[in-house]
Design an enzyme around this catalytic site. Sequence first.
Site, PDB file in Angstrom:
ATOM      1  N   LEU A   1      30.895  37.851  65.313  1.00  0.00           N
ATOM      2  CA  LEU A   1      31.632  38.539  64.244  1.00  0.00           C
ATOM      3  C   LEU A   1      30.647  39.288  63.366  1.00  0.00           C
ATOM      4  O   LEU A   1      29.683  38.708  62.866  1.00  0.00           O
ATOM      5  CB  LEU A   1      32.420  37.522  63.413  1.00  0.00           C
ATOM      6  CG  LEU A   1      33.396  38.116  62.381  1.00  0.00           C
ATOM      7  CD1 LEU A   1      34.589  37.195  62.173  1.00  0.00           C
ATOM      8  CD2 LEU A   1      32.731  38.381  61.047  1.00  0.00           C
TER       9      LEU A   1
ATOM     10  N   ASP B   1      41.487  42.058  46.251  1.00  0.00           N
ATOM     11  CA  ASP B   1      41.813  42.364  44.857  1.00  0.00           C
ATOM     12  C   ASP B   1      42.637  41.247  44.214  1.00  0.00           C
ATOM     13  O   ASP B   1      43.426  40.585  44.891  1.00  0.00           O
ATOM     14  CB  ASP B   1      42.594  43.695  44.809  1.00  0.00           C
ATOM     15  CG  ASP B   1      42.568  44.298  43.427  1.00  0.00           C
ATOM     16  OD1 ASP B   1      41.761  43.866  42.586  1.00  0.00           O
ATOM     17  OD2 ASP B   1      43.376  45.220  43.174  1.00  0.00           O
TER      18      ASP B   1
ATOM     19  N   HIS C   1      36.076  35.031  40.603  1.00  0.00           N
ATOM     20  CA  HIS C   1      35.292  35.632  41.693  1.00  0.00           C
ATOM     21  C   HIS C   1      34.724  34.549  42.627  1.00  0.00           C
ATOM     22  O   HIS C   1      34.612  34.767  43.837  1.00  0.00           O
ATOM     23  CB  HIS C   1      34.178  36.510  41.122  1.00  0.00           C
ATOM     24  CG  HIS C   1      34.686  37.716  40.392  1.00  0.00           C
ATOM     25  ND1 HIS C   1      35.640  38.564  40.922  1.00  0.00           N
ATOM     26  CD2 HIS C   1      34.394  38.224  39.162  1.00  0.00           C
ATOM     27  CE1 HIS C   1      35.900  39.546  40.061  1.00  0.00           C
ATOM     28  NE2 HIS C   1      35.162  39.358  38.978  1.00  0.00           N
TER      29      HIS C   1
HETATM   30  C1  FPP Z   1      38.559  42.438  42.798  1.00  0.00           C
HETATM   31  O1  FPP Z   1      39.324  41.646  41.904  1.00  0.00           O
HETATM   32  C2  FPP Z   1      37.376  41.711  43.259  1.00  0.00           C
HETATM   33  C3  FPP Z   1      36.088  42.074  42.992  1.00  0.00           C
HETATM   34  C4  FPP Z   1      35.704  43.242  42.157  1.00  0.00           C
HETATM   35  C5  FPP Z   1      34.970  41.258  43.499  1.00  0.00           C
HETATM   36  C6  FPP Z   1      35.218  40.643  44.856  1.00  0.00           C
HETATM   37  C7  FPP Z   1      34.121  39.721  45.145  1.00  0.00           C
HETATM   38  C8  FPP Z   1      34.269  38.566  45.825  1.00  0.00           C
HETATM   39  C9  FPP Z   1      35.538  38.106  46.421  1.00  0.00           C
HETATM   40  C10 FPP Z   1      33.063  37.728  46.048  1.00  0.00           C
HETATM   41  C11 FPP Z   1      32.265  38.303  47.168  1.00  0.00           C
HETATM   42  C12 FPP Z   1      30.880  37.895  47.074  1.00  0.00           C
HETATM   43  C13 FPP Z   1      29.975  38.044  48.064  1.00  0.00           C
HETATM   44  C14 FPP Z   1      28.597  37.593  47.836  1.00  0.00           C
HETATM   45  C15 FPP Z   1      30.306  38.617  49.378  1.00  0.00           C
HETATM   46  P1  FPP Z   1      39.417  42.152  40.403  1.00  0.00           P
HETATM   47  O2  FPP Z   1      38.196  41.684  39.665  1.00  0.00           O
HETATM   48  O3  FPP Z   1      39.632  43.650  40.400  1.00  0.00           O
HETATM   49  O4  FPP Z   1      40.684  41.391  39.871  1.00  0.00           O
HETATM   50  P2  FPP Z   1      41.959  42.045  39.135  1.00  0.00           P
HETATM   51  O5  FPP Z   1      42.452  43.151  40.018  1.00  0.00           O
HETATM   52  O6  FPP Z   1      42.923  40.926  39.029  1.00  0.00           O
HETATM   53  O7  FPP Z   1      41.467  42.562  37.811  1.00  0.00           O
HETATM   54 MG    MG Z   2      41.345  44.820  40.703  1.00  0.00          MG
END
Ligand code: FPP
Ligand code: MG
Length: 286
Positions: A149, A35, A52
Amino acid sequence: MSTWVKENCVSFFQLFCIKVVKTGRIPQHLAFIMDGNRRYAKKNSVDSAAGHVKGFDKLSETLKWCLDLGIPEVTVYAFSIENFKRSKEEVDALMNLARDKFQRLLEEIDQINEWGVRIHVAGRLSLLPEDLRALVSKAMLATRHNYKLRLNIAYAYTGRDEISRAASHLVDGVKNNEISPEDIDVDLVSRTLELGEAELLVRTSGEVRLSDFMLWQVANTNTVIYFTDVLWPEFSIWNLLSAIIHFQRHAPAPKALPSISDTKREFLDKLESQRWQQMEKIVSCS
Ligand code: FPP
Ligand code: MG
């Protein structure tokens, strides 16, 4: 250079610290709620899509650390069913990121196989665009024999949806006389779920909620939960080692899985082979 496992990101000193931490107990299944990508993006004046992308880069670094630590199973929350409610622009950016990364994985399959990473995408895959569903199915089929893994990517996933899918498999099992209603117990429900119990769950970015992630799998007496304020793209090896030391201080002794009857074993084996058949069908139709 491998996209999914970042090479050359561990210094000699860090490797030494990994070895020290490895003298203690290492979680056999580590789960992450990754997150804070958008807050990271805001902090660095870039758009959320770029946040992201940084989030994915951090995942590939984390996978290298987990391989060095000898952690055999890692689960990450990459896209919740709730995330479909975000702006079309952001959902499209996340889907395109996934398309790009799974495509790269298939192109770099020899390297992934060398690392021994097995990919499992867990979630309601019917919610995904058809081309992405085919790509993730191909990735699962292409890596199914890797054993170092196992990386579970929770995508179009929520914990409650996973439990409801398991419930419908169990109902089908009873209807088809594969199991009886008396067979349904905590152990069988656990084994019918896509994801196994996590020993350590880490959530970044200071939020202290489960957000419908692995609800059944952490609602037991074993799972240790670790919350940290760091935003996911800034997660460092020191944050990971701190989480593992927290686990070593708080984890209860591991419990063995209860034995299982032949009837239940056959039901679960059939379910597993149906999952593979479905994937093969998706790939052959693509
Ligand atoms: C949460 O941060 C993150 C996500 C909703 C997406 C996580 C995805 C990745 C790390 C990429 C993974 C990709 C693959 C193909 C495995 P947020 O958007 O909720 O950020 P915030 O809490 O600061 O609003
Ligand atoms: Mg978030």
